[in-house]
Motif scaffolding. Sequence first.
Motif, PDB file in Angstrom:
ATOM      1  N   ALA A 272       0.832  -1.207   0.000  1.00 57.65           N
ATOM      2  CA  ALA A 272       0.000   0.000   0.000  1.00 57.65           C
ATOM      3  C   ALA A 272       0.865   1.255   0.000  1.00 57.65           C
ATOM      4  O   ALA A 272       0.605   2.203  -0.753  1.00 57.65           O
ATOM      5  N   ARG A 273       1.885   1.278   0.843  1.00 62.12           N
ATOM      6  CA  ARG A 273       2.762   2.453   0.881  1.00 62.12           C
ATOM      7  C   ARG A 273       3.406   2.688  -0.480  1.00 62.12           C
ATOM      8  O   ARG A 273       3.485   3.827  -0.965  1.00 62.12           O
ATOM      9  N   ASN A 274       3.878   1.621  -1.107  1.00 59.58           N
ATOM     10  CA  ASN A 274       4.515   1.749  -2.416  1.00 59.58           C
ATOM     11  C   ASN A 274       3.539   2.260  -3.474  1.00 59.58           C
ATOM     12  O   ASN A 274       3.880   3.125  -4.300  1.00 59.58           O
ATOM     13  N   ALA A 275       2.330   1.719  -3.473  1.00 55.70           N
ATOM     14  CA  ALA A 275       1.336   2.114  -4.477  1.00 55.70           C
ATOM     15  C   ALA A 275       0.895   3.556  -4.274  1.00 55.70           C
ATOM     16  O   ALA A 275       0.755   4.321  -5.247  1.00 55.70           O
ATOM     17  N   PHE A 295     -11.853 -13.608   4.698  1.00 57.37           N
ATOM     18  CA  PHE A 295     -12.553 -13.773   5.973  1.00 57.37           C
ATOM     19  C   PHE A 295     -12.756 -12.381   6.560  1.00 57.37           C
ATOM     20  O   PHE A 295     -11.965 -11.473   6.294  1.00 57.37           O
ATOM     21  N   SER A 296     -13.792 -12.223   7.354  1.00 59.85           N
ATOM     22  CA  SER A 296     -14.077 -10.901   7.914  1.00 59.85           C
ATOM     23  C   SER A 296     -12.910 -10.380   8.743  1.00 59.85           C
ATOM     24  O   SER A 296     -12.660  -9.174   8.784  1.00 59.85           O
ATOM     25  N   THR A 297     -12.190 -11.285   9.401  1.00 60.16           N
ATOM     26  CA  THR A 297     -11.038 -10.864  10.185  1.00 60.16           C
ATOM     27  C   THR A 297      -9.999 -10.180   9.298  1.00 60.16           C
ATOM     28  O   THR A 297      -9.404  -9.171   9.678  1.00 60.16           O
ATOM     29  N   ASN A 298      -9.802 -10.716   8.096  1.00 59.29           N
ATOM     30  CA  ASN A 298      -8.791 -10.118   7.222  1.00 59.29           C
ATOM     31  C   ASN A 298      -9.231  -8.765   6.702  1.00 59.29           C
ATOM     32  O   ASN A 298      -8.395  -7.892   6.473  1.00 59.29           O
ATOM     33  N   GLU A 299     -10.525  -8.569   6.506  1.00 60.71           N
ATOM     34  CA  GLU A 299     -10.965  -7.236   6.085  1.00 60.71           C
ATOM     35  C   GLU A 299     -10.594  -6.204   7.145  1.00 60.71           C
ATOM     36  O   GLU A 299     -10.065  -5.138   6.832  1.00 60.71           O
ATOM     37  N   LEU A 300     -10.848  -6.526   8.407  1.00 61.32           N
ATOM     38  CA  LEU A 300     -10.527  -5.575   9.465  1.00 61.32           C
ATOM     39  C   LEU A 300      -9.023  -5.332   9.557  1.00 61.32           C
ATOM     40  O   LEU A 300      -8.565  -4.186   9.679  1.00 61.32           O
ATOM     41  N   LEU A 301      -8.226  -6.382   9.474  1.00 59.54           N
ATOM     42  CA  LEU A 301      -6.768  -6.211   9.496  1.00 59.54           C
ATOM     43  C   LEU A 301      -6.313  -5.343   8.336  1.00 59.54           C
ATOM     44  O   LEU A 301      -5.386  -4.528   8.473  1.00 59.54           O
ATOM     45  N   THR A 302      -6.965  -5.493   7.201  1.00 60.19           N
ATOM     46  CA  THR A 302      -6.542  -4.773   6.002  1.00 60.19           C
ATOM     47  C   THR A 302      -6.908  -3.300   6.066  1.00 60.19           C
ATOM     48  O   THR A 302      -6.239  -2.460   5.457  1.00 60.19           O
ATOM     49  N   TYR A 303      -7.964  -2.929   6.793  1.00 64.03           N
ATOM     50  CA  TYR A 303      -8.240  -1.508   7.008  1.00 64.03           C
ATOM     51  C   TYR A 303      -6.985  -0.819   7.531  1.00 64.03           C
ATOM     52  O   TYR A 303      -6.623   0.281   7.101  1.00 64.03           O
ATOM     53  N   GLU A 304      -6.343  -1.462   8.488  1.00 64.46           N
ATOM     54  CA  GLU A 304      -5.164  -0.872   9.122  1.00 64.46           C
ATOM     55  C   GLU A 304      -3.959  -0.923   8.193  1.00 64.46           C
ATOM     56  O   GLU A 304      -3.176   0.033   8.104  1.00 64.46           O
ATOM     57  N   ALA A 305      -3.803  -2.014   7.459  1.00 62.39           N
ATOM     58  CA  ALA A 305      -2.681  -2.146   6.537  1.00 62.39           C
ATOM     59  C   ALA A 305      -2.742  -1.110   5.422  1.00 62.39           C
ATOM     60  O   ALA A 305      -1.710  -0.614   4.961  1.00 62.39           O
ATOM     61  N   LEU A 306      -3.938  -0.762   4.981  1.00 65.42           N
ATOM     62  CA  LEU A 306      -4.111   0.190   3.885  1.00 65.42           C
ATOM     63  C   LEU A 306      -4.169   1.636   4.357  1.00 65.42           C
ATOM     64  O   LEU A 306      -4.289   2.555   3.541  1.00 65.42           O
ATOM     65  N   GLY A 307      -4.104   1.845   5.664  1.00 70.52           N
ATOM     66  CA  GLY A 307      -4.131   3.203   6.182  1.00 70.52           C
ATOM     67  C   GLY A 307      -5.514   3.799   6.315  1.00 70.52           C
ATOM     68  O   GLY A 307      -5.667   5.012   6.510  1.00 70.52           O
ATOM     69  N   LEU A 308      -6.549   2.967   6.247  1.00 74.34           N
ATOM     70  CA  LEU A 308      -7.905   3.470   6.473  1.00 74.34           C
ATOM     71  C   LEU A 308      -8.160   3.681   7.963  1.00 74.34           C
ATOM     72  O   LEU A 308      -9.028   4.470   8.345  1.00 74.34           O
ATOM     73  N   ALA A 309      -7.432   2.955   8.781  1.00 72.01           N
ATOM     74  CA  ALA A 309      -7.534   3.079  10.235  1.00 72.01           C
ATOM     75  C   ALA A 309      -6.135   2.913  10.823  1.00 72.01           C
ATOM     76  O   ALA A 309      -5.280   2.236  10.242  1.00 72.01           O
ATOM     77  N   ALA A 310      -5.911   3.536  11.965  1.00 70.51           N
ATOM     78  CA  ALA A 310      -4.635   3.375  12.657  1.00 70.51           C
ATOM     79  C   ALA A 310      -4.548   1.968  13.241  1.00 70.51           C
ATOM     80  O   ALA A 310      -5.559   1.264  13.377  1.00 70.51           O
ATOM     81  N   GLU A 311      -3.340   1.535  13.586  1.00 72.22           N
ATOM     82  CA  GLU A 311      -3.143   0.208  14.162  1.00 72.22           C
ATOM     83  C   GLU A 311      -4.031   0.027  15.386  1.00 72.22           C
ATOM     84  O   GLU A 311      -4.053   0.859  16.286  1.00 72.22           O
ATOM     85  N   GLY A 312      -4.788  -1.059  15.382  1.00 66.14           N
ATOM     86  CA  GLY A 312      -5.659  -1.369  16.506  1.00 66.14           C
ATOM     87  C   GLY A 312      -7.019  -0.726  16.456  1.00 66.14           C
ATOM     88  O   GLY A 312      -7.867  -1.000  17.314  1.00 66.14           O
ATOM     89  N   GLU A 313      -7.281   0.135  15.452  1.00 66.28           N
ATOM     90  CA  GLU A 313      -8.527   0.894  15.419  1.00 66.28           C
ATOM     91  C   GLU A 313      -9.478   0.454  14.303  1.00 66.28           C
ATOM     92  O   GLU A 313     -10.447   1.140  14.002  1.00 66.28           O
ATOM     93  N   GLY A 314      -9.217  -0.718  13.730  1.00 64.94           N
ATOM     94  CA  GLY A 314     -10.110  -1.209  12.691  1.00 64.94           C
ATOM     95  C   GLY A 314     -11.533  -1.424  13.193  1.00 64.94           C
ATOM     96  O   GLY A 314     -12.501  -1.165  12.481  1.00 64.94           O
TER      97      GLY A 314
END
Length: 394
Positions: A272-275, A295-314
Amino acid sequence: MRTYVIGVGMTKFEKPGSREWDYPDMAREAGSKALADAAVPYTAIEQAVVGYVYGESTSGQRAVYELGLTGIPVLNVNNNCSTGSTALYMARQLVKGGLADCVLALGFEKMQRGSLGTTFEDREQPLLNHLKELFDLYEWKGEPIAPYMFGAAGREHMTKYGTTPEQFAKIGEKNHRHSVNNPYAQFRDVYTLDEIKAAREVYAPLTKLQCSPTSDGSGAAVIASERFVDEHDLWSRAVEIAGQSMVTDTAATFEDKSAITLVGAKMSALAARNAYEEAGVGAEDIQVVELHDCFSTNELLTYEALGLAAEGEGGTLVDNGDNTYGGRWVVNPSGGLISKGHPLGATGLAQCAELTWQLRGTADARQVDGVTGALQHNIGLGGAAVVTVYRHAR
Protein backbone atom coordinates in the motif's frame (compact mmCIF):
# COMPACT_ATOMS: atom_id res chain seq x y z
CA MET A 1 4.88 5.34 -18.95
CA ARG A 2 1.26 5.77 -17.93
CA THR A 3 -1.00 2.72 -18.11
CA TYR A 4 -4.74 2.42 -18.46
CA VAL A 5 -7.56 -0.06 -18.10
CA ILE A 6 -9.61 0.32 -21.27
CA GLY A 7 -11.91 -2.69 -20.97
CA VAL A 8 -13.15 -5.07 -18.29
CA GLY A 9 -15.42 -8.08 -18.20
CA MET A 10 -16.41 -10.90 -15.89
CA THR A 11 -18.79 -13.79 -15.52
CA LYS A 12 -21.23 -14.24 -12.72
CA PHE A 13 -19.48 -16.13 -9.94
CA GLU A 14 -21.13 -19.49 -9.30
CA LYS A 15 -21.10 -22.28 -6.76
CA PRO A 16 -18.80 -25.01 -8.12
CA GLY A 17 -20.75 -27.53 -10.17
CA SER A 18 -23.94 -25.49 -10.26
CA ARG A 19 -23.58 -24.56 -13.93
CA GLU A 20 -22.65 -26.66 -16.94
CA TRP A 21 -19.51 -24.90 -18.11
CA ASP A 22 -15.75 -25.34 -18.17
CA TYR A 23 -12.90 -22.87 -17.88
CA PRO A 24 -12.71 -22.17 -21.65
CA ASP A 25 -16.38 -21.13 -21.52
CA MET A 26 -15.67 -18.83 -18.56
CA ALA A 27 -12.65 -17.29 -20.26
CA ARG A 28 -14.52 -16.75 -23.52
CA GLU A 29 -17.32 -14.93 -21.72
CA ALA A 30 -15.12 -12.70 -19.57
CA GLY A 31 -12.55 -12.05 -22.29
CA SER A 32 -15.15 -11.25 -24.94
CA LYS A 33 -16.84 -8.80 -22.59
CA ALA A 34 -13.52 -7.07 -21.84
CA LEU A 35 -12.65 -6.76 -25.53
CA ALA A 36 -16.11 -5.43 -26.36
CA ASP A 37 -15.88 -2.97 -23.48
CA ALA A 38 -12.48 -1.79 -24.76
CA ALA A 39 -13.84 -1.56 -28.32
CA VAL A 40 -10.78 -3.37 -29.68
CA PRO A 41 -10.50 -6.73 -31.47
CA TYR A 42 -8.44 -9.62 -30.15
CA THR A 43 -5.95 -8.96 -32.94
CA ALA A 44 -4.98 -5.75 -31.11
CA ILE A 45 -3.77 -7.79 -28.12
CA GLU A 46 0.01 -8.15 -28.22
CA GLN A 47 0.47 -10.40 -25.19
CA ALA A 48 -1.81 -12.17 -22.70
CA VAL A 49 -1.23 -12.99 -19.03
CA VAL A 50 -3.58 -15.67 -17.74
CA GLY A 51 -3.98 -16.64 -14.10
CA TYR A 52 -5.42 -19.74 -12.47
CA VAL A 53 -4.52 -21.86 -9.45
CA TYR A 54 -6.14 -25.20 -10.23
CA GLY A 55 -5.39 -26.44 -13.72
CA GLU A 56 -2.96 -28.01 -16.13
CA SER A 57 0.24 -26.35 -17.34
CA THR A 58 -1.02 -24.59 -20.48
CA SER A 59 -4.60 -23.91 -19.48
CA GLY A 60 -3.91 -20.24 -20.13
CA GLN A 61 -3.38 -20.92 -23.81
CA ARG A 62 -6.47 -23.10 -23.99
CA ALA A 63 -8.47 -20.32 -22.33
CA VAL A 64 -7.47 -17.46 -24.64
CA TYR A 65 -7.67 -19.65 -27.74
CA GLU A 66 -11.41 -19.13 -27.30
CA LEU A 67 -10.78 -15.48 -28.24
CA GLY A 68 -8.44 -16.02 -31.17
CA LEU A 69 -5.38 -17.79 -32.50
CA THR A 70 -2.87 -15.07 -33.27
CA GLY A 71 0.39 -16.58 -32.01
CA ILE A 72 0.97 -14.01 -29.27
CA PRO A 73 2.93 -14.84 -26.10
CA VAL A 74 0.66 -16.26 -23.40
CA LEU A 75 2.05 -16.27 -19.87
CA ASN A 76 0.53 -18.65 -17.28
CA VAL A 77 0.43 -17.32 -13.71
CA ASN A 78 -0.24 -18.98 -10.34
CA ASN A 79 0.14 -16.90 -7.17
CA ASN A 80 -2.45 -18.45 -4.86
CA CYS A 81 -5.36 -16.14 -4.03
CA SER A 82 -3.60 -13.09 -5.54
CA THR A 83 -3.33 -14.77 -8.95
CA GLY A 84 -5.77 -12.44 -10.72
CA SER A 85 -4.01 -9.32 -9.48
CA THR A 86 -0.66 -10.85 -10.36
CA ALA A 87 -1.85 -11.25 -13.95
CA LEU A 88 -2.97 -7.61 -13.85
CA TYR A 89 0.40 -6.57 -12.39
CA MET A 90 2.34 -8.44 -15.09
CA ALA A 91 0.18 -6.98 -17.86
CA ARG A 92 0.79 -3.50 -16.54
CA GLN A 93 4.54 -4.16 -16.26
CA LEU A 94 4.63 -5.13 -19.93
CA VAL A 95 2.90 -1.90 -20.93
CA LYS A 96 4.68 0.34 -18.43
CA GLY A 97 8.05 -1.03 -19.55
CA GLY A 98 7.30 -0.24 -23.18
CA LEU A 99 7.29 -3.88 -24.26
CA ALA A 100 3.69 -3.81 -25.49
CA ASP A 101 0.92 -1.29 -26.06
CA CYS A 102 -2.10 -3.52 -25.44
CA VAL A 103 -2.14 -6.56 -23.15
CA LEU A 104 -4.93 -8.83 -21.93
CA ALA A 105 -5.01 -9.93 -18.28
CA LEU A 106 -7.39 -12.83 -17.74
CA GLY A 107 -8.09 -15.06 -14.76
CA PHE A 108 -10.39 -17.98 -14.14
CA GLU A 109 -11.00 -20.81 -11.72
CA LYS A 110 -12.94 -24.06 -11.78
CA MET A 111 -12.93 -25.20 -8.18
CA GLN A 112 -13.93 -28.18 -6.10
CA ARG A 113 -16.60 -27.77 -3.44
CA GLY A 114 -15.59 -27.45 0.18
CA SER A 115 -12.55 -26.04 1.94
CA LEU A 116 -9.33 -25.57 0.03
CA GLY A 117 -6.98 -28.53 0.15
CA THR A 118 -3.63 -29.62 -1.24
CA THR A 119 -3.09 -31.13 -4.68
CA PHE A 120 0.37 -32.66 -4.43
CA GLU A 121 1.07 -34.75 -1.34
CA ASP A 122 4.57 -35.92 -2.32
CA ARG A 123 6.36 -32.59 -1.72
CA GLU A 124 6.61 -29.79 0.83
CA GLN A 125 3.63 -27.48 0.97
CA PRO A 126 4.36 -23.77 0.36
CA LEU A 127 2.76 -22.71 3.65
CA LEU A 128 4.60 -25.21 5.83
CA ASN A 129 6.91 -22.61 7.39
CA HIS A 130 3.98 -20.28 8.04
CA LEU A 131 2.02 -23.06 9.70
CA LYS A 132 4.92 -24.19 11.87
CA GLU A 133 5.14 -20.67 13.28
CA LEU A 134 1.38 -20.41 13.76
CA PHE A 135 1.07 -23.81 15.47
CA ASP A 136 3.35 -22.45 18.20
CA LEU A 137 1.00 -19.51 18.71
CA TYR A 138 -2.52 -20.93 18.39
CA GLU A 139 -3.87 -24.43 18.85
CA TRP A 140 -5.00 -26.27 15.77
CA LYS A 141 -7.53 -29.10 16.11
CA GLY A 142 -7.86 -30.11 12.48
CA GLU A 143 -9.98 -27.20 11.29
CA PRO A 144 -9.63 -26.14 7.64
CA ILE A 145 -6.31 -24.37 7.34
CA ALA A 146 -7.42 -21.05 5.83
CA PRO A 147 -10.04 -20.14 8.47
CA TYR A 148 -7.66 -21.37 11.16
CA MET A 149 -4.95 -18.97 9.96
CA PHE A 150 -7.17 -15.93 9.56
CA GLY A 151 -9.21 -16.78 12.63
CA ALA A 152 -6.03 -16.92 14.68
CA ALA A 153 -5.06 -13.49 13.36
CA GLY A 154 -8.46 -12.22 14.46
CA ARG A 155 -7.96 -13.68 17.91
CA GLU A 156 -4.61 -11.92 18.18
CA HIS A 157 -6.23 -8.63 17.24
CA MET A 158 -8.88 -9.16 19.89
CA THR A 159 -6.27 -9.86 22.55
CA LYS A 160 -4.03 -6.92 21.62
CA TYR A 161 -6.64 -4.26 20.87
CA GLY A 162 -9.94 -5.34 22.40
CA THR A 163 -11.64 -5.99 19.08
CA THR A 164 -14.88 -7.93 19.49
CA PRO A 165 -16.45 -10.86 17.60
CA GLU A 166 -19.39 -8.58 16.84
CA GLN A 167 -17.16 -6.13 14.97
CA PHE A 168 -15.99 -8.94 12.71
CA ALA A 169 -19.59 -10.10 12.27
CA LYS A 170 -20.62 -6.58 11.23
CA ILE A 171 -18.22 -6.87 8.29
CA GLY A 172 -19.94 -10.06 7.15
CA GLU A 173 -23.34 -8.40 7.47
CA LYS A 174 -22.15 -5.41 5.42
CA ASN A 175 -20.69 -7.44 2.58
CA HIS A 176 -23.76 -9.66 2.23
CA ARG A 177 -25.90 -6.52 2.21
CA HIS A 178 -23.74 -4.92 -0.49
CA SER A 179 -23.93 -7.98 -2.76
CA VAL A 180 -27.69 -7.67 -3.16
CA ASN A 181 -27.03 -5.03 -5.82
CA ASN A 182 -24.40 -7.05 -7.69
CA PRO A 183 -25.76 -9.30 -10.47
CA TYR A 184 -22.33 -10.99 -10.70
CA ALA A 185 -22.34 -12.10 -7.06
CA GLN A 186 -22.57 -15.75 -6.05
CA PHE A 187 -24.77 -14.86 -3.07
CA ARG A 188 -27.32 -12.05 -2.98
CA ASP A 189 -29.01 -12.67 0.36
CA VAL A 190 -29.27 -10.21 3.23
CA TYR A 191 -28.56 -11.50 6.74
CA THR A 192 -29.12 -9.77 10.04
CA LEU A 193 -26.21 -9.31 12.38
CA ASP A 194 -27.73 -11.92 14.69
CA GLU A 195 -27.91 -14.41 11.81
CA ILE A 196 -24.26 -13.78 10.96
CA LYS A 197 -23.26 -14.37 14.59
CA ALA A 198 -25.46 -17.46 14.97
CA ALA A 199 -24.21 -19.21 11.83
CA ARG A 200 -22.10 -22.35 12.22
CA GLU A 201 -18.75 -21.60 13.81
CA VAL A 202 -15.79 -22.49 11.60
CA TYR A 203 -12.94 -21.24 13.78
CA ALA A 204 -13.77 -18.62 16.41
CA PRO A 205 -14.44 -15.78 15.93
CA LEU A 206 -15.37 -16.77 12.37
CA THR A 207 -18.77 -18.15 11.47
CA LYS A 208 -19.66 -19.56 8.06
CA LEU A 209 -21.23 -16.28 6.91
CA GLN A 210 -17.93 -14.50 7.52
CA CYS A 211 -15.98 -16.82 5.21
CA SER A 212 -15.57 -16.62 1.44
CA PRO A 213 -16.88 -19.61 -0.52
CA THR A 214 -15.23 -21.63 -3.25
CA SER A 215 -16.45 -20.41 -6.63
CA ASP A 216 -16.26 -20.84 -10.37
CA GLY A 217 -15.82 -17.83 -12.62
CA SER A 218 -13.61 -15.59 -14.71
CA GLY A 219 -12.55 -11.96 -15.02
CA ALA A 220 -10.57 -10.00 -17.58
CA ALA A 221 -9.07 -6.58 -18.21
CA VAL A 222 -7.43 -4.95 -21.22
CA ILE A 223 -4.42 -2.79 -20.31
CA ALA A 224 -3.09 -0.19 -22.73
CA SER A 225 -0.45 2.51 -23.05
CA GLU A 226 -1.19 6.20 -23.32
CA ARG A 227 -0.16 6.07 -26.97
CA PHE A 228 -2.66 3.27 -27.69
CA VAL A 229 -5.47 5.08 -25.88
CA ASP A 230 -4.73 8.28 -27.76
CA GLU A 231 -4.39 6.65 -31.19
CA HIS A 232 -7.69 4.79 -30.78
CA ASP A 233 -9.51 7.67 -29.03
CA LEU A 234 -10.43 5.57 -25.99
CA TRP A 235 -10.24 8.29 -23.34
CA SER A 236 -13.97 8.10 -22.58
CA ARG A 237 -13.57 4.56 -21.23
CA ALA A 238 -9.98 4.65 -19.92
CA VAL A 239 -9.15 4.44 -16.20
CA GLU A 240 -5.56 5.07 -15.14
CA ILE A 241 -3.60 2.63 -13.00
CA ALA A 242 -1.83 5.41 -11.12
CA GLY A 243 0.12 3.24 -8.69
CA GLN A 244 0.70 -0.45 -8.15
CA SER A 245 2.93 -2.64 -6.03
CA MET A 246 3.48 -6.33 -5.44
CA VAL A 247 5.20 -7.41 -2.23
CA THR A 248 6.18 -10.89 -1.07
CA ASP A 249 7.10 -12.04 2.44
CA THR A 250 9.90 -10.29 4.27
CA ALA A 251 11.92 -11.55 7.21
CA ALA A 252 9.30 -10.02 9.52
CA THR A 253 6.83 -12.74 8.52
CA PHE A 254 8.76 -15.28 10.57
CA GLU A 255 10.51 -13.00 13.06
CA ASP A 256 7.46 -11.21 14.49
CA LYS A 257 5.89 -14.29 16.10
CA SER A 258 2.54 -12.82 15.12
CA ALA A 259 -0.49 -14.43 13.48
CA ILE A 260 -1.37 -11.03 12.02
CA THR A 261 1.99 -10.84 10.26
CA LEU A 262 1.83 -14.48 9.17
CA VAL A 263 -1.38 -13.82 7.22
CA GLY A 264 0.22 -10.98 5.32
CA ALA A 265 -0.65 -7.72 7.07
CA LYS A 266 2.87 -6.34 6.74
CA MET A 267 3.06 -7.38 3.10
CA SER A 268 -0.18 -5.50 2.49
CA ALA A 269 1.02 -2.41 4.37
CA LEU A 270 4.26 -2.24 2.39
CA ALA A 271 2.48 -2.75 -0.92
CA ALA A 272 0.00 0.00 0.00
CA ARG A 273 2.76 2.45 0.88
CA ASN A 274 4.52 1.75 -2.42
CA ALA A 275 1.34 2.11 -4.48
CA TYR A 276 0.30 5.33 -2.73
CA GLU A 277 3.79 6.76 -3.29
CA GLU A 278 3.78 5.97 -7.01
CA ALA A 279 0.32 7.50 -7.41
CA GLY A 280 1.15 10.51 -5.26
CA VAL A 281 -1.94 10.02 -3.10
CA GLY A 282 -2.95 8.73 0.31
CA ALA A 283 -5.91 6.93 1.79
CA GLU A 284 -7.64 10.28 2.18
CA ASP A 285 -7.81 10.58 -1.61
CA ILE A 286 -9.70 7.30 -2.01
CA GLN A 287 -13.49 6.89 -1.89
CA VAL A 288 -14.03 3.24 -2.77
CA VAL A 289 -12.03 0.11 -1.92
CA GLU A 290 -12.16 -3.50 -3.06
CA LEU A 291 -10.06 -5.52 -0.63
CA HIS A 292 -9.34 -9.16 0.07
CA ASP A 293 -11.99 -10.17 2.61
CA CYS A 294 -11.37 -13.90 2.35
CA PHE A 295 -12.55 -13.77 5.97
CA SER A 296 -14.08 -10.90 7.91
CA THR A 297 -11.04 -10.86 10.19
CA ASN A 298 -8.79 -10.12 7.22
CA GLU A 299 -10.96 -7.24 6.08
CA LEU A 300 -10.53 -5.57 9.46
CA LEU A 301 -6.77 -6.21 9.50
CA THR A 302 -6.54 -4.77 6.00
CA TYR A 303 -8.24 -1.51 7.01
CA GLU A 304 -5.16 -0.87 9.12
CA ALA A 305 -2.68 -2.15 6.54
CA LEU A 306 -4.11 0.19 3.89
CA GLY A 307 -4.13 3.20 6.18
CA LEU A 308 -7.91 3.47 6.47
CA ALA A 309 -7.53 3.08 10.24
CA ALA A 310 -4.64 3.37 12.66
CA GLU A 311 -3.14 0.21 14.16
CA GLY A 312 -5.66 -1.37 16.51
CA GLU A 313 -8.53 0.89 15.42
CA GLY A 314 -10.11 -1.21 12.69
CA GLY A 315 -12.98 -2.10 15.01
CA THR A 316 -13.73 1.57 15.60
CA LEU A 317 -13.94 2.16 11.85
CA VAL A 318 -16.52 -0.65 11.66
CA ASP A 319 -18.58 0.71 14.54
CA ASN A 320 -18.56 4.19 13.00
CA GLY A 321 -19.89 2.85 9.70
CA ASP A 322 -16.91 4.25 7.82
CA ASN A 323 -16.71 1.14 5.62
CA THR A 324 -20.08 1.45 3.89
CA TYR A 325 -22.37 3.88 2.10
CA GLY A 326 -22.64 7.15 3.99
CA GLY A 327 -19.29 6.60 5.69
CA ARG A 328 -15.74 7.70 4.94
CA TRP A 329 -15.06 4.86 2.48
CA VAL A 330 -17.23 2.27 0.80
CA VAL A 331 -15.38 -1.03 1.15
CA ASN A 332 -16.33 -3.95 -1.07
CA PRO A 333 -19.42 -2.49 -2.74
CA SER A 334 -19.40 -5.65 -4.87
CA GLY A 335 -20.06 -7.79 -1.80
CA GLY A 336 -16.41 -8.76 -1.57
CA LEU A 337 -15.08 -12.28 -1.55
CA ILE A 338 -17.42 -13.21 1.29
CA SER A 339 -20.57 -12.73 -0.77
CA LYS A 340 -19.53 -12.11 -4.38
CA GLY A 341 -17.40 -15.28 -4.29
CA HIS A 342 -13.74 -16.20 -4.60
CA PRO A 343 -12.65 -18.08 -7.74
CA LEU A 344 -8.96 -17.62 -6.95
CA GLY A 345 -7.61 -16.76 -10.39
CA ALA A 346 -10.48 -14.40 -11.18
CA THR A 347 -10.80 -12.51 -7.89
CA GLY A 348 -8.26 -9.75 -8.56
CA LEU A 349 -9.63 -9.07 -12.02
CA ALA A 350 -13.20 -8.91 -10.73
CA GLN A 351 -11.97 -6.29 -8.24
CA CYS A 352 -10.43 -4.37 -11.15
CA ALA A 353 -13.73 -4.54 -13.03
CA GLU A 354 -15.73 -3.24 -10.09
CA LEU A 355 -13.41 -0.29 -9.51
CA THR A 356 -13.32 0.55 -13.21
CA TRP A 357 -17.11 0.69 -13.23
CA GLN A 358 -17.09 2.82 -10.07
CA LEU A 359 -14.71 5.36 -11.61
CA ARG A 360 -16.72 5.46 -14.83
CA GLY A 361 -19.90 6.00 -12.82
CA THR A 362 -21.54 2.91 -14.30
CA ALA A 363 -21.87 0.68 -11.21
CA ASP A 364 -25.66 1.06 -11.16
CA ALA A 365 -27.18 0.51 -7.71
CA ARG A 366 -23.72 -0.03 -6.23
CA GLN A 367 -22.41 3.33 -7.39
CA VAL A 368 -20.47 5.33 -4.82
CA ASP A 369 -20.92 9.10 -5.06
CA GLY A 370 -18.10 11.28 -6.31
CA VAL A 371 -15.46 8.63 -6.99
CA THR A 372 -12.14 10.13 -8.08
CA GLY A 373 -9.80 7.55 -6.55
CA ALA A 374 -10.15 3.81 -5.99
CA LEU A 375 -8.01 1.23 -4.22
CA GLN A 376 -7.63 -2.51 -4.80
CA HIS A 377 -6.02 -5.06 -2.47
CA ASN A 378 -5.53 -8.75 -3.21
CA ILE A 379 -3.41 -11.17 -1.18
CA GLY A 380 -2.25 -14.75 -1.48
CA LEU A 381 -0.46 -16.52 1.34
CA GLY A 382 2.88 -18.04 0.66
CA GLY A 383 2.91 -15.16 -0.31
CA ALA A 384 2.12 -12.09 -2.40
CA ALA A 385 0.13 -8.91 -1.82
CA VAL A 386 -0.85 -6.65 -4.71
CA VAL A 387 -2.22 -3.14 -4.13
CA THR A 388 -3.40 -0.95 -7.01
CA VAL A 389 -4.51 2.70 -7.10
CA TYR A 390 -6.89 3.81 -9.85
CA ARG A 391 -8.04 7.28 -10.89
CA HIS A 392 -9.74 9.06 -13.78
CA ALA A 393 -7.67 9.02 -16.94
CA ARG A 394 -7.74 12.81 -17.29
